[in-house]
Design an enzyme around this catalytic site. Sequence first.
Site, PDB file in Angstrom:
ATOM      1  N   ARG A   1      10.958  19.791  -1.900  1.00  0.00           N
ATOM      2  CA  ARG A   1      10.868  18.533  -2.632  1.00  0.00           C
ATOM      3  C   ARG A   1       9.457  17.981  -2.446  1.00  0.00           C
ATOM      4  O   ARG A   1       8.742  18.367  -1.524  1.00  0.00           O
ATOM      5  CB  ARG A   1      11.885  17.521  -2.103  1.00  0.00           C
ATOM      6  CG  ARG A   1      13.350  17.938  -2.288  1.00  0.00           C
ATOM      7  CD  ARG A   1      14.288  16.871  -1.745  1.00  0.00           C
ATOM      8  NE  ARG A   1      15.696  17.196  -1.972  1.00  0.00           N
ATOM      9  CZ  ARG A   1      16.469  17.852  -1.114  1.00  0.00           C
ATOM     10  NH1 ARG A   1      15.945  18.276   0.048  1.00  0.00           N
ATOM     11  NH2 ARG A   1      17.732  18.109  -1.389  1.00  0.00           N
TER      12      ARG A   1
ATOM     13  N   LYS B   1      16.685  15.493   2.924  1.00  0.00           N
ATOM     14  CA  LYS B   1      17.714  14.652   2.308  1.00  0.00           C
ATOM     15  C   LYS B   1      19.047  14.884   3.004  1.00  0.00           C
ATOM     16  O   LYS B   1      19.447  16.028   3.232  1.00  0.00           O
ATOM     17  CB  LYS B   1      17.824  15.008   0.817  1.00  0.00           C
ATOM     18  CG  LYS B   1      18.625  14.021   0.007  1.00  0.00           C
ATOM     19  CD  LYS B   1      18.525  14.369  -1.462  1.00  0.00           C
ATOM     20  CE  LYS B   1      19.312  13.380  -2.311  1.00  0.00           C
ATOM     21  NZ  LYS B   1      19.198  13.695  -3.758  1.00  0.00           N
TER      22      LYS B   1
ATOM     23  N   TYR C   1      22.196  25.304 -11.851  1.00  0.00           N
ATOM     24  CA  TYR C   1      21.190  26.293 -12.247  1.00  0.00           C
ATOM     25  C   TYR C   1      21.813  27.508 -12.922  1.00  0.00           C
ATOM     26  O   TYR C   1      21.131  28.219 -13.662  1.00  0.00           O
ATOM     27  CB  TYR C   1      20.359  26.710 -11.026  1.00  0.00           C
ATOM     28  CG  TYR C   1      19.626  25.538 -10.417  1.00  0.00           C
ATOM     29  CD1 TYR C   1      18.579  24.918 -11.097  1.00  0.00           C
ATOM     30  CD2 TYR C   1      20.001  25.015  -9.184  1.00  0.00           C
ATOM     31  CE1 TYR C   1      17.932  23.820 -10.568  1.00  0.00           C
ATOM     32  CE2 TYR C   1      19.349  23.920  -8.649  1.00  0.00           C
ATOM     33  CZ  TYR C   1      18.327  23.317  -9.341  1.00  0.00           C
ATOM     34  OH  TYR C   1      17.694  22.227  -8.817  1.00  0.00           O
TER      35      TYR C   1
ATOM     36  N   HIS D   1      21.245  21.831  -0.379  1.00  0.00           N
ATOM     37  CA  HIS D   1      22.307  21.113  -1.078  1.00  0.00           C
ATOM     38  C   HIS D   1      23.552  21.027  -0.202  1.00  0.00           C
ATOM     39  O   HIS D   1      23.948  22.012   0.425  1.00  0.00           O
ATOM     40  CB  HIS D   1      22.681  21.827  -2.377  1.00  0.00           C
ATOM     41  CG  HIS D   1      21.657  21.660  -3.454  1.00  0.00           C
ATOM     42  ND1 HIS D   1      21.609  22.471  -4.573  1.00  0.00           N
ATOM     43  CD2 HIS D   1      20.634  20.768  -3.594  1.00  0.00           C
ATOM     44  CE1 HIS D   1      20.609  22.083  -5.344  1.00  0.00           C
ATOM     45  NE2 HIS D   1      20.007  21.068  -4.775  1.00  0.00           N
TER      46      HIS D   1
ATOM     47  N   ARG E   1      10.570  22.937  -8.175  1.00  0.00           N
ATOM     48  CA  ARG E   1      11.725  23.218  -7.304  1.00  0.00           C
ATOM     49  C   ARG E   1      12.895  23.748  -8.139  1.00  0.00           C
ATOM     50  O   ARG E   1      13.573  24.694  -7.735  1.00  0.00           O
ATOM     51  CB  ARG E   1      12.112  21.944  -6.551  1.00  0.00           C
ATOM     52  CG  ARG E   1      13.376  22.041  -5.696  1.00  0.00           C
ATOM     53  CD  ARG E   1      13.550  20.753  -4.904  1.00  0.00           C
ATOM     54  NE  ARG E   1      14.927  20.491  -4.531  1.00  0.00           N
ATOM     55  CZ  ARG E   1      15.505  20.895  -3.411  1.00  0.00           C
ATOM     56  NH1 ARG E   1      14.827  21.632  -2.543  1.00  0.00           N
ATOM     57  NH2 ARG E   1      16.750  20.591  -3.129  1.00  0.00           N
TER      58      ARG E   1
END
Length: 324
Positions: free
Chosen positions: A141, A166, A307, A298, A275
């Site tokens: 990121r 994150k 994706y 994730h 990304r």
Amino acid sequence: MPKQSHRSPKLLDQVRERIRLKHYSIRTEKTYLAWIRRFILFHDKKHPKDMGKPEVETFLTHLAVDRHVAASTQNQALNAVLFLYKEVLGTELPWMEDVVRVKRPARIPEVLSSSEVARLLTQLDGTYRLMASLLYGSGLRLMEAVRLRVKDVDFDYRQIVVRDAKGAKDRVTPLPASIAETLKRQIDRVAAQHRRDSVAGYGCVYLPTALAAKYPNAQTELAWQYAFPSSRLSTDPRSGVTRRHHLSEKGLQHAVKGAVKRAGINKKASCHTLRHSFATHLLERGNDIRTVQELLGHKSVQTTMIYTHVLKLGGRGVVSPLDS
């Protein structure tokens, strides 16, 4: 003898103090203060202790209906106001079922082809090219690249350790062999700059409060310096300490935006697009979706599944009847 003032701190000062006590980032501090200020002004400067659930619902609905903000922006405002009531005023607000919530649109992420990525990178030079290469080559990121520390680049195992990403999680992602030597030279430059700063009395780097307390000498060590430091020293608005922070993320964003235009790429591409492209190209090459999920950090594989939809777009999922 002058009288001592016993007035309690102003509300926003109390919020600021509470945020710092909980070691939130300065970005979060600025964001929360801005939203709380807007909430109070929206209700004609009425004190929050004299308001509650109805006023919060009205404010959040106003953001959705009148201001047309994104879902993430409305959630940000909600989190700020909830922090005010719970952490500063000591009040738990009930669930706000009457808020008009912004619906999060189901959008397919913008993705560049391999040739488009190559064209984009050739339009960048120096540090920005190296950082953009990490966004694509390691799936970082924007702020993960900007905040990268020297110690988290592992050349022997050819990997990058992303700290406190994150969701407050760490993860490991590959360091592309094609940029390893360039990154080594970058860290050599960081080491030389750090030595000069130390001689001048500015060899410290920012560390989160808990880390600074646990490792009091770490802030002066090369290992903890930013891999992409700013060209200028700056004064920390919280501590007042002058030191070298990381490069501004806005500089990289501006550089990538310009590179997209010069490369003739007619897509709405940004740093985060690199990304997205990293994930899509890994799946395109047959990598397992669970592996890609881990590399991206994730929480749910459902997030990574978006994706696979990209791969099915256009002529990839079906054969056009014109070609039959």
